[in-house]
Design an enzyme around this catalytic site. Structure first.
Site, PDB file in Angstrom:
ATOM      1  N   ASP A  37       0.828  -1.201   0.000  1.00 43.89           N
ATOM      2  CA  ASP A  37       0.000   0.000   0.000  1.00 43.89           C
ATOM      3  C   ASP A  37       0.868   1.260   0.000  1.00 43.89           C
ATOM      4  O   ASP A  37       1.554   1.540   0.985  1.00 43.89           O
ATOM      5  CB  ASP A  37      -0.900  -0.030   1.246  1.00 43.89           C
ATOM      6  CG  ASP A  37      -2.080   0.910   1.115  1.00 43.89           C
ATOM      7  OD1 ASP A  37      -2.049   1.765   0.211  1.00 43.89           O
ATOM      8  OD2 ASP A  37      -3.018   0.791   1.913  1.00 43.89           O
ATOM      9  N   ASP A  38       0.855   1.975  -1.092  1.00 42.73           N
ATOM     10  CA  ASP A  38       1.592   3.250  -1.227  1.00 42.73           C
ATOM     11  C   ASP A  38       3.109   3.059  -1.344  1.00 42.73           C
ATOM     12  O   ASP A  38       3.875   3.981  -1.035  1.00 42.73           O
ATOM     13  CB  ASP A  38       1.311   4.218  -0.050  1.00 42.73           C
ATOM     14  CG  ASP A  38      -0.143   4.651   0.042  1.00 42.73           C
ATOM     15  OD1 ASP A  38      -0.941   4.222  -0.809  1.00 42.73           O
ATOM     16  OD2 ASP A  38      -0.472   5.425   0.961  1.00 42.73           O
ATOM     17  N   CYS A  77      -6.173   4.212  -3.178  1.00 45.53           N
ATOM     18  CA  CYS A  77      -6.434   2.829  -2.747  1.00 45.53           C
ATOM     19  C   CYS A  77      -7.676   2.156  -3.317  1.00 45.53           C
ATOM     20  O   CYS A  77      -7.580   1.140  -3.997  1.00 45.53           O
ATOM     21  CB  CYS A  77      -6.547   2.767  -1.222  1.00 45.53           C
ATOM     22  SG  CYS A  77      -5.018   3.167  -0.380  1.00 45.53           S
ATOM     23  N   ARG A  81      -7.780  -0.950  -6.089  1.00 45.84           N
ATOM     24  CA  ARG A  81      -8.107  -2.328  -5.680  1.00 45.84           C
ATOM     25  C   ARG A  81      -9.303  -2.866  -6.463  1.00 45.84           C
ATOM     26  O   ARG A  81      -9.367  -4.059  -6.788  1.00 45.84           O
ATOM     27  CB  ARG A  81      -8.389  -2.372  -4.169  1.00 45.84           C
ATOM     28  CG  ARG A  81      -7.104  -2.297  -3.374  1.00 45.84           C
ATOM     29  CD  ARG A  81      -7.263  -1.662  -2.006  1.00 45.84           C
ATOM     30  NE  ARG A  81      -5.983  -1.075  -1.638  1.00 45.84           N
ATOM     31  CZ  ARG A  81      -5.041  -1.710  -0.939  1.00 45.84           C
ATOM     32  NH1 ARG A  81      -5.251  -2.919  -0.471  1.00 45.84           N
ATOM     33  NH2 ARG A  81      -3.882  -1.120  -0.695  1.00 45.84           N
ATOM     34  N   LYS A 134      -5.445  -5.821   3.751  1.00 46.98           N
ATOM     35  CA  LYS A 134      -6.433  -4.739   3.624  1.00 46.98           C
ATOM     36  C   LYS A 134      -7.372  -4.974   2.447  1.00 46.98           C
ATOM     37  O   LYS A 134      -6.937  -5.311   1.355  1.00 46.98           O
ATOM     38  CB  LYS A 134      -5.657  -3.428   3.432  1.00 46.98           C
ATOM     39  CG  LYS A 134      -6.489  -2.238   3.023  1.00 46.98           C
ATOM     40  CD  LYS A 134      -5.649  -0.978   3.073  1.00 46.98           C
ATOM     41  CE  LYS A 134      -6.194   0.096   2.159  1.00 46.98           C
ATOM     42  NZ  LYS A 134      -5.383   1.318   2.213  1.00 46.98           N
ATOM     43  N   HIS A 136     -10.683  -2.717   1.681  1.00 47.59           N
ATOM     44  CA  HIS A 136     -10.991  -1.357   1.216  1.00 47.59           C
ATOM     45  C   HIS A 136     -11.914  -1.289   0.004  1.00 47.59           C
ATOM     46  O   HIS A 136     -11.822  -0.381  -0.820  1.00 47.59           O
ATOM     47  CB  HIS A 136      -9.697  -0.557   0.950  1.00 47.59           C
ATOM     48  CG  HIS A 136      -9.863   0.894   1.295  1.00 47.59           C
ATOM     49  ND1 HIS A 136      -8.861   1.827   1.159  1.00 47.59           N
ATOM     50  CD2 HIS A 136     -10.941   1.582   1.772  1.00 47.59           C
ATOM     51  CE1 HIS A 136      -9.305   3.014   1.538  1.00 47.59           C
ATOM     52  NE2 HIS A 136     -10.567   2.888   1.910  1.00 47.59           N
ATOM     53  N   SER A 159      -8.390   1.611   5.318  1.00 45.72           N
ATOM     54  CA  SER A 159      -6.995   2.015   5.543  1.00 45.72           C
ATOM     55  C   SER A 159      -6.652   2.085   7.030  1.00 45.72           C
ATOM     56  O   SER A 159      -7.512   2.338   7.870  1.00 45.72           O
ATOM     57  CB  SER A 159      -6.725   3.386   4.913  1.00 45.72           C
ATOM     58  OG  SER A 159      -6.775   3.259   3.525  1.00 45.72           O
ATOM     59  N   HIS A 231       1.527   2.236   4.070  1.00 41.95           N
ATOM     60  CA  HIS A 231       0.585   3.358   4.191  1.00 41.95           C
ATOM     61  C   HIS A 231       0.776   3.999   5.566  1.00 41.95           C
ATOM     62  O   HIS A 231       0.924   3.304   6.564  1.00 41.95           O
ATOM     63  CB  HIS A 231      -0.829   2.793   4.029  1.00 41.95           C
ATOM     64  CG  HIS A 231      -1.922   3.802   3.871  1.00 41.95           C
ATOM     65  ND1 HIS A 231      -2.334   4.609   4.906  1.00 41.95           N
ATOM     66  CD2 HIS A 231      -2.703   4.118   2.811  1.00 41.95           C
ATOM     67  CE1 HIS A 231      -3.322   5.385   4.471  1.00 41.95           C
ATOM     68  NE2 HIS A 231      -3.564   5.105   3.200  1.00 41.95           N
ATOM     69  N   ASP A 283      -0.311  -0.587  -4.754  1.00 41.75           N
ATOM     70  CA  ASP A 283      -1.636  -0.112  -5.203  1.00 41.75           C
ATOM     71  C   ASP A 283      -1.608   1.290  -5.802  1.00 41.75           C
ATOM     72  O   ASP A 283      -2.515   1.691  -6.502  1.00 41.75           O
ATOM     73  CB  ASP A 283      -2.660  -0.182  -4.056  1.00 41.75           C
ATOM     74  CG  ASP A 283      -2.416   0.874  -2.986  1.00 41.75           C
ATOM     75  OD1 ASP A 283      -1.250   1.304  -2.799  1.00 41.75           O
ATOM     76  OD2 ASP A 283      -3.388   1.269  -2.319  1.00 41.75           O
ATOM     77  N   ASN A 284      -0.559   2.056  -5.503  1.00 45.70           N
ATOM     78  CA  ASN A 284      -0.383   3.406  -6.080  1.00 45.70           C
ATOM     79  C   ASN A 284       0.981   3.921  -5.640  1.00 45.70           C
ATOM     80  O   ASN A 284       1.681   3.274  -4.848  1.00 45.70           O
ATOM     81  CB  ASN A 284      -1.509   4.373  -5.663  1.00 45.70           C
ATOM     82  CG  ASN A 284      -1.793   4.401  -4.175  1.00 45.70           C
ATOM     83  OD1 ASN A 284      -2.837   3.932  -3.723  1.00 45.70           O
ATOM     84  ND2 ASN A 284      -0.860   4.928  -3.395  1.00 45.70           N
ATOM     85  N   LYS A 304       1.445   9.577  -5.085  1.00 47.00           N
ATOM     86  CA  LYS A 304       0.080   9.104  -4.844  1.00 47.00           C
ATOM     87  C   LYS A 304      -0.901  10.262  -5.022  1.00 47.00           C
ATOM     88  O   LYS A 304      -0.601  11.389  -4.648  1.00 47.00           O
ATOM     89  CB  LYS A 304      -0.014   8.584  -3.411  1.00 47.00           C
ATOM     90  CG  LYS A 304      -1.417   8.287  -2.925  1.00 47.00           C
ATOM     91  CD  LYS A 304      -1.419   7.817  -1.488  1.00 47.00           C
ATOM     92  CE  LYS A 304      -2.837   7.557  -0.997  1.00 47.00           C
ATOM     93  NZ  LYS A 304      -2.852   6.909   0.327  1.00 47.00           N
TER      94      LYS A 304
HETATM   95 MG    MG Z   1      -2.641   3.028  -1.415  1.00 48.06          MG
END
Ligand code: MG
Length: 461
Positions: A37-38, A77, A81, A134, A136, A159, A231, A283-284, A304
């Protein structure tokens, strides 16, 4: 005689292992998608980070394939996803919005129930499926992982910075404590811990994943390991805290790298490496708003929350030592392509109702053909198309603050064109010298937009 007696059990043992290996090869392949994540394009050793130690990911890339032009389908996010799960541009299924970019703990919506996820498709084909990490994509029961094709779920529903304690400030996110958040940890539909102890979360996701692999070693399985780190707020386990010279962010990435090592070790011990595809991606792009606690996009511009390369181009490593040849792949790919690619590798026909925006990458990834399954990419920010890429060229119509926050959207008077092979940092607008290319991309965009039917967003209520 003595020698013979010794020899017979040895032969039996050998035959047993051979049969075992053969039966695992005969089964449909296993898939593990590790989704961080991130995590930014510049955060791994193998992608050029000079200080963060990622020996397991570096080895995974060396033994597998490192893709250098791989995109997520959204810069935040929830929509990212949604695209991974469905193979569809999130805007097509109401998973993008300006009003609320992602789902929140008070949201009433989620991934539309009519959408088939990759987990549902694999489950229909006798796969054992698990989400560890996660989700989300909606925390209400009807949207939960167990209702979206996952037999087993262990993780957090949104998150790790959500559900903040009253009075919590932005500054407090830099020195977080478990009690600052009220994020629940779930096992299937039950809350088992609240607030989730995030100090141990990466370790527990890893143990849950290893257990799932061991439990299903004789079946075909799909494991979606969606780490909640890196994240913000950052938490590292006790074996990693204060170890990296990159600070807390480095500690967190090095723990994720350890986690990847544990998964690979388990696969090797069980001889599942012969028939398992492991994917590692993010994811980003990195959350640069958090400065040194956010990641790095390396030489890519943006972060992001933006449609620049740094917001949507991510590390992508695929490892399957018996099934793919190692290489650095510079052709394009996207998380949109994961659903069609996995279905193709498992020889599963994609159900008719799934009109995917993805391409089957397996001719390029597995058969090593000189083909270009994906030659274009559409860069949405919420419900607007900010840019489009065709081949090496990316054309911008709208631009955002490169840090992503606060949002400052600029409609360009004239579209700007960048050649990403020559200029991956997007510094030199060459639109005026390449009118034909601009027109070619405009035409691609016109056609694309003609096929987009506006739908109601599921993120706004
Ligand atoms: Mg993310």
């Amino acid at each position: 005689m003595k020698l013979k007696l010794f020899f017979i059990p040895l032969v039996l043992l050998f035959t047993f292992f051979q049969l075992n290996a053969q039966s695992s090869k005969k089964r449909k392949p296993n898939f593990i998608v590790i989704y961080t994540d991130d995590l930014g394009y510049g955060d791994l050793g193998t992608y050029g980070n000079p200080v963060i130690k990622t020996p397991n990911l570096d080895r995974m890339a060396y033994e597998g394939q490192k893709w250098t032009n791989f995109y997520v389908a959204s810069n935040v996010c929830t929509p990212s996803r949604a695209a991974l799960m469905t193979g569809k541009l999130p805007v097509r299924i109401g998973m993008e919005s300006y009003k609320r970019r992602v789902l929140f703990p008070d949201s009433k919506g989620g991934l539309p129930e009519a959408e088939l996820t990759i987990a549902e498709i694999l489950k229909m084909n006798n796969y054992q499926t698990a989400l560890v990490g996660k989700w989300h994509l909606g925390h209400l029961k009807q949207f939960a992982p167990n209702n979206n094709g996952f037999d087993y779920y262990f993780g957090i529903p949104y998150s790790n910075d959500m559900d903040r304690k009253a009075g919590s400030t932005f500054e407090k996110l830099f020195t977080p404590e478990i009690e600052d958040f009220n994020v629940p940890l779930m096992r299937n539909n039950e809350i088992i811990e609240r607030p989730a102890n995030q100090n141990t979360i990466t370790q527990r996701y890893t143990e849950e994943s290893v257990d799932f692999i061991k439990r299903n070693k004789d079946k075909s399985f799909f494991l979606y390991l969606a780490h909640s780190m890196p994240h913000i707020p950052l938490f590292a386990g006790k074996n990693f805290k204060d170890k990296s010279i990159r600070g807390l962010y480095g500690d967190v990435i090095e723990e994720l790298d350890w986690s990847v090592g544990q998964v690979m070790k388990t696969l090797k011990e069980l001889h599942l490496d012969e028939n398992t595809y492991v994917i590692f991606t993010s994811d980003n792009g990195p959350w640069k708003l958090f400065k040194e606690q956010g990641g790095s996009s390396g030489l890519l511009f943006g972060a992001k929350g933006t449609s620049y390369e740094g917001g949507m181009r991510v590390p992508f490593i695929v490892w399957a030592p018996s099934n793919i040849k190692p290489k650095v792949e510079m052709k394009m790919g996207s998380t949109l392509d994961i659903l069609p690619t996995l279905c193709s590798l498992a020889k599963i026909e994609i159900p008719n109702q799934v009109k995917t925006d993805g391409y089957d990458l397996s001719p390029l990834m597995v058969q090593n053909k000189d083909v270009n399954p994906r030659n274009e990419m559409f860069f949405y920010h919420a419900t607007d198309l900010f840019a489009a890429r065709l081949g090496d060229y990316k054309l911008y119509y709208l631009k955002n603050n490169p840090i992503g926050y606060p949002e400052k959207i600029e409609k360009l008077e004239k579209p700007q064109l960048f050649n990403l092979s020559i200029d991956p940092s997007e510094q030199y607008d060459i639109a005026s010298k390449n009118e034909k290319k601009v027109e070619e991309i405009n035409e691609l965009v016109r056609k694309h937009k003609a096929g987009m039917i506006p739908v109601k967003s599921n993120l706004e209520d």
